[in-house]
Design a protein around this motif. Structure first.
Motif, PDB file in Angstrom:
ATOM      1  N   ARG A 143      42.485  49.683  14.524  1.00  0.00           N
ATOM      2  CA  ARG A 143      42.326  48.661  15.568  1.00  0.00           C
ATOM      3  C   ARG A 143      41.227  47.679  15.192  1.00  0.00           C
ATOM      4  NH1 ARG A 143      43.266  48.790  21.519  1.00  0.00           N
ATOM      5  NH2 ARG A 143      41.927  47.186  22.356  1.00  0.00           N
ATOM      6  N   GLU A 147      41.698  43.692  14.482  1.00  0.00           N
ATOM      7  CA  GLU A 147      40.911  42.764  15.304  1.00  0.00           C
ATOM      8  C   GLU A 147      40.118  41.807  14.419  1.00  0.00           C
ATOM      9  OE1 GLU A 147      39.320  40.851  18.550  1.00  0.00           O
ATOM     10  OE2 GLU A 147      40.835  42.420  18.635  1.00  0.00           O
ATOM     11  N   ARG A 151      40.488  37.730  14.212  1.00  0.00           N
ATOM     12  CA  ARG A 151      39.352  36.826  14.390  1.00  0.00           C
ATOM     13  C   ARG A 151      39.203  35.886  13.202  1.00  0.00           C
ATOM     14  NH1 ARG A 151      34.518  40.571  16.825  1.00  0.00           N
ATOM     15  NH2 ARG A 151      35.481  40.985  18.829  1.00  0.00           N
ATOM     16  N   THR A 165      50.932  40.756  23.462  1.00  0.00           N
ATOM     17  CA  THR A 165      50.013  41.775  22.958  1.00  0.00           C
ATOM     18  C   THR A 165      50.812  42.811  22.183  1.00  0.00           C
ATOM     19  OG1 THR A 165      50.201  43.065  24.986  1.00  0.00           O
ATOM     20  CG2 THR A 165      48.368  41.513  24.874  1.00  0.00           C
ATOM     21  N   LEU A 170      45.984  44.423  21.409  1.00  0.00           N
ATOM     22  CA  LEU A 170      45.391  43.220  20.847  1.00  0.00           C
ATOM     23  C   LEU A 170      46.343  42.046  21.026  1.00  0.00           C
ATOM     24  CD1 LEU A 170      44.028  44.747  17.527  1.00  0.00           C
ATOM     25  CD2 LEU A 170      42.768  44.303  19.615  1.00  0.00           C
TER      26      LEU A 170
END
Length: 181
Positions: A143, A147, A151, A165, A170
């Motif tokens: 995860r 993530e 980003r 999602t 996420l």
């Protein structure tokens, strides 16, 4: 150069240099690389624990089944696995290392004591607990890695919009196709 001050009793330092975007991308890629390395080592340990637990099967029932073919329904009803495998009833559940009655009666095989059986069960439970914790850590690292990749991608140029999602909770983004010049 650094600037220091006290705010509400806490010491705060501010740096005058601003980290360049290139340097920030490099730091993020190093973070992603570190997480990938941690996932790889964790994955290897999970595989070794799974193989160790598979080999250390101490008679617990598993989902694997041994199929024995018989001719009639009466034989199915009267089927005794201990008699068929020529072993004691407590060894029927084992997938491997199932001793026969003749081997048990001879002095070649020593039966484990209750203390040894308890110690083996305790060790197995500890290994299962460690495996469970490592699997949870694998999910957390997975995860975190996704993530960080999201980003990093969000900082790139281009129009994007959130379309939903994923199974980890996420956000999923879609970028507008732009012609590269």
């Amino acid at each position: 150069m650094q600037r220091s001050q006290m705010v509400n009793g806490q010491h705060i330092e501010e740096r005058n240099e601003i980290i360049s975007p290139e340097m920030q991308r490099l730091m993020e890629t190093q973070d992603i690389t570190y997480i990938k390395m941690q996932r790889d080592t964790n994955r290897r340990k999970i595989e070794s624990l799974k193989s160790e637990l598979h080999l250390a099967d101490n008679g617990t029932q598993s989902e694997a089944q041994h199929t024995v073919f018989v001719d009639t329904v009466e034989q199915v009803a009267a089927f005794d696995p201990a008699r068929h495998f020529d072993t004691l009833p407590e060894f029927v559940g084992r997938k491997i290392n199932r001793p026969t009655r003749a081997a048990l009666e001879s002095s070649e095989i020593a039966r484990p004591s209750e203390k040894d059986m308890r110690r083996a069960a305790k060790t197995r439970e500890a290994r299962l607990r460690e495996l469970k914790e490592r699997l949870e850590r694998e999910e957390q690292l997975k995860r975190a890695e996704s993530e960080m990749q999201i980003r990093r991608a969000l900082k790139d140029k281009g129009r994007k919009k959130q379309v939903g999602t994923d199974h980890l909770g996420l956000a999923i983004y879609k970028w507008k196709a732009e012609r590269k010049k």
